[in-house]
Design an enzyme around this catalytic site. Structure first.
Site, PDB file in Angstrom:
ATOM      1  N   GLU A   5       9.501  -3.775  10.481  1.00 49.12           N
ATOM      2  CA  GLU A   5       9.954  -2.518   9.872  1.00 49.12           C
ATOM      3  C   GLU A   5      10.504  -1.548  10.922  1.00 49.12           C
ATOM      4  O   GLU A   5       9.847  -1.280  11.949  1.00 49.12           O
ATOM      5  CB  GLU A   5       8.770  -1.860   9.117  1.00 49.12           C
ATOM      6  CG  GLU A   5       9.154  -0.536   8.477  1.00 49.12           C
ATOM      7  CD  GLU A   5       8.151  -0.051   7.419  1.00 49.12           C
ATOM      8  OE1 GLU A   5       7.200  -0.798   7.091  1.00 49.12           O
ATOM      9  OE2 GLU A   5       8.341   1.069   6.932  1.00 49.12           O
ATOM     10  N   ASP A  25       0.846  -1.201   0.000  1.00 48.10           N
ATOM     11  CA  ASP A  25       0.000   0.000   0.000  1.00 48.10           C
ATOM     12  C   ASP A  25       0.883   1.253   0.000  1.00 48.10           C
ATOM     13  O   ASP A  25       0.378   2.378  -0.037  1.00 48.10           O
ATOM     14  CB  ASP A  25      -1.033  -0.007   1.133  1.00 48.10           C
ATOM     15  CG  ASP A  25      -0.424  -0.058   2.516  1.00 48.10           C
ATOM     16  OD1 ASP A  25       0.811  -0.224   2.624  1.00 48.10           O
ATOM     17  OD2 ASP A  25      -1.181   0.052   3.504  1.00 48.10           O
ATOM     18  N   SER A  26       2.208   1.046  -0.040  1.00 46.93           N
ATOM     19  CA  SER A  26       3.135   2.157  -0.309  1.00 46.93           C
ATOM     20  C   SER A  26       2.803   2.791  -1.652  1.00 46.93           C
ATOM     21  O   SER A  26       3.271   3.885  -1.952  1.00 46.93           O
ATOM     22  CB  SER A  26       4.589   1.655  -0.300  1.00 46.93           C
ATOM     23  OG  SER A  26       4.730   0.500  -1.103  1.00 46.93           O
ATOM     24  N   ASP A  35      -1.048  -6.050   0.202  1.00 45.57           N
ATOM     25  CA  ASP A  35      -1.394  -5.372   1.458  1.00 45.57           C
ATOM     26  C   ASP A  35      -2.890  -5.177   1.587  1.00 45.57           C
ATOM     27  O   ASP A  35      -3.551  -4.725   0.636  1.00 45.57           O
ATOM     28  CB  ASP A  35      -0.743  -3.989   1.494  1.00 45.57           C
ATOM     29  CG  ASP A  35       0.541  -3.959   2.286  1.00 45.57           C
ATOM     30  OD1 ASP A  35       0.675  -4.735   3.250  1.00 45.57           O
ATOM     31  OD2 ASP A  35       1.418  -3.143   1.937  1.00 45.57           O
ATOM     32  N   GLU A  94      -1.167  -5.133   9.068  1.00 44.86           N
ATOM     33  CA  GLU A  94      -0.329  -4.506  10.087  1.00 44.86           C
ATOM     34  C   GLU A  94      -0.949  -4.676  11.466  1.00 44.86           C
ATOM     35  O   GLU A  94      -2.075  -4.232  11.690  1.00 44.86           O
ATOM     36  CB  GLU A  94      -0.165  -3.013   9.769  1.00 44.86           C
ATOM     37  CG  GLU A  94       0.501  -2.770   8.421  1.00 44.86           C
ATOM     38  CD  GLU A  94       0.690  -1.289   8.083  1.00 44.86           C
ATOM     39  OE1 GLU A  94       0.390  -0.426   8.951  1.00 44.86           O
ATOM     40  OE2 GLU A  94       1.126  -1.005   6.965  1.00 44.86           O
ATOM     41  N   LYS A 136      -1.185  -9.250   3.507  1.00 43.63           N
ATOM     42  CA  LYS A 136      -0.389  -8.706   4.609  1.00 43.63           C
ATOM     43  C   LYS A 136      -1.234  -7.703   5.392  1.00 43.63           C
ATOM     44  O   LYS A 136      -1.939  -6.895   4.796  1.00 43.63           O
ATOM     45  CB  LYS A 136       0.882  -8.048   4.066  1.00 43.63           C
ATOM     46  CG  LYS A 136       1.742  -7.422   5.160  1.00 43.63           C
ATOM     47  CD  LYS A 136       3.154  -7.136   4.698  1.00 43.63           C
ATOM     48  CE  LYS A 136       3.360  -5.825   3.995  1.00 43.63           C
ATOM     49  NZ  LYS A 136       2.955  -4.614   4.755  1.00 43.63           N
TER      50      LYS A 136
HETATM   51  O1  KIV Z   1       3.576  -1.045   1.620  1.00 44.48           O
HETATM   52  C1  KIV Z   1       4.742  -1.429   1.567  1.00 44.48           C
HETATM   53  O2  KIV Z   1       5.453  -1.258   0.577  1.00 44.48           O
HETATM   54  C2  KIV Z   1       5.263  -2.137   2.729  1.00 44.48           C
HETATM   55  C3  KIV Z   1       6.744  -2.361   2.784  1.00 44.48           C
HETATM   56  C4  KIV Z   1       7.416  -1.099   3.121  1.00 44.48           C
HETATM   57  C5  KIV Z   1       7.104  -3.462   3.715  1.00 44.48           C
HETATM   58  O3  KIV Z   1       4.533  -2.479   3.614  1.00 44.48           O
END
Ligand code: KIV
Length: 263
Positions: A181, A45-46, A84, A114, A112
């Site tokens: 992280e 989600d970056s 994510d 958090e 994934k």
């Molecule tokens: O969203 C993302 O790219 C991430 C990485 C920084 C691990 O969660």
């Protein structure tokens, strides 16, 4: 490389062989990342920051993630594709099931999320229903407002103890992988040794089982980079060369080094 599965990654951990994850958001980069030898690709989600120009990942929606997961998964048949779950799409187990279905049907092989202990029931429920889960602890970017900025986590003994307890709990709940992280390297090494599941570090020092970086960061394209980022385009004339340099450096144990780590 052959199709990478969770058991490929478990075997690498058992053999002490480092593996690599790189973020991708489209088909072309997914293909070149896979060809560079990265075992796993994260549709992170970056993308809210590097593609959409936001200053956090919070505006990203499940529809955005579904679209980019489809693009990536079409082009990376050998790498394990993780996607994510965006902000507030997994606040209850039922909500998480519905949104994880969206990402798995878009082509992800793992989702994934958090969080730690509070996610245990959600992780168990997804895993029991056939959705592999990667948990994410330490600096969890969706909580940037609660942290008061993008800050290293786990620096006090109390915080370190709590991250370790969360890591054990998510493993017990059935998570297959853990991303850690921006935590001190000794804490990340300790957690990687204690857990049976592979731990992927980012800003977590050299002692984790694998490393992940946001693709734009490792290619030197980001305007603001953290201490742990290295520009792998240095000395390279092609993007393929830069990606391969990152993959090779992680596997050889040449990245990250002390200068990229937090104490
Ligand atoms: O969203 C993302 O790219 C991430 C990485 C920084 C691990 O969660």
């Amino acid at each position: 490389m052959g199709k990478v599965t969770i058991s490929t990654l478990d075997k690498k951990k058992a053999a002490g062989e480092k593996f690599v994850c790189i973020t991708a958001y489209d088909a072309t980069f997914a293909r070149v990342i896979s060809e560079a030898g990265a075992e796993t690709i994260l549709v992170g989600d970056s993308l809210g920051m590097v593609l959409q120009g936001h200053d956090s990942t919070i505006p990203v929606t499940i529809e955005h993630m579904g679209y980019h997961t489809e693009c990536v998964s079409r082009a990376a048949p050998d790498s394990l594709v993780m996607a994510d779950m965006p902000f507030m799409t997994y606040s209850t187990p039922e909500q998480a099931m519905e949104n994880a279905t969206h990402l798995m049907q878009a082509g992800a092989q793992m989702v994934k999320m958090e969080g730690g202990t509070w996610l245990s029931d959600t992780i168990s429920m997804l895993v029991e229903r056939g959705v592999p889960v990667c948990a994410h602890l330490g600096l969890t970017p969706q909580s940037v407002n609660a942290f008061g900025g993008f800050k290293v986590q786990g620096r006090t003994p109390k915080e370190a103890k709590s991250i370790l307890a969360d890591a054990v709990e998510i493993q017990d709940a059935g998570a297959s992988l853990l991303v850690l992280e921006c935590v001190p390297s000794n804490l990340a090494s300790d957690i990687s040794r204690k857990l049976d599941i592979p731990v992927i570090g980012i800003g977590a020092g050299p002692g984790t089982d694998a490393q992940v970086l946001v693709m734009h960061d490792l290619l030197g394209l980001s305007d603001h980079t953290a201490r742990f980022v290295q520009n792998f385009m240095d000395g390279q004339s092609t993007i393929q060369g830069g990606l391969k340099a990152f993959v090779d450096a992680v596997k050889a144990g040449d990245y990250p080094r002390e200068e990229h780590s937090y104490t």
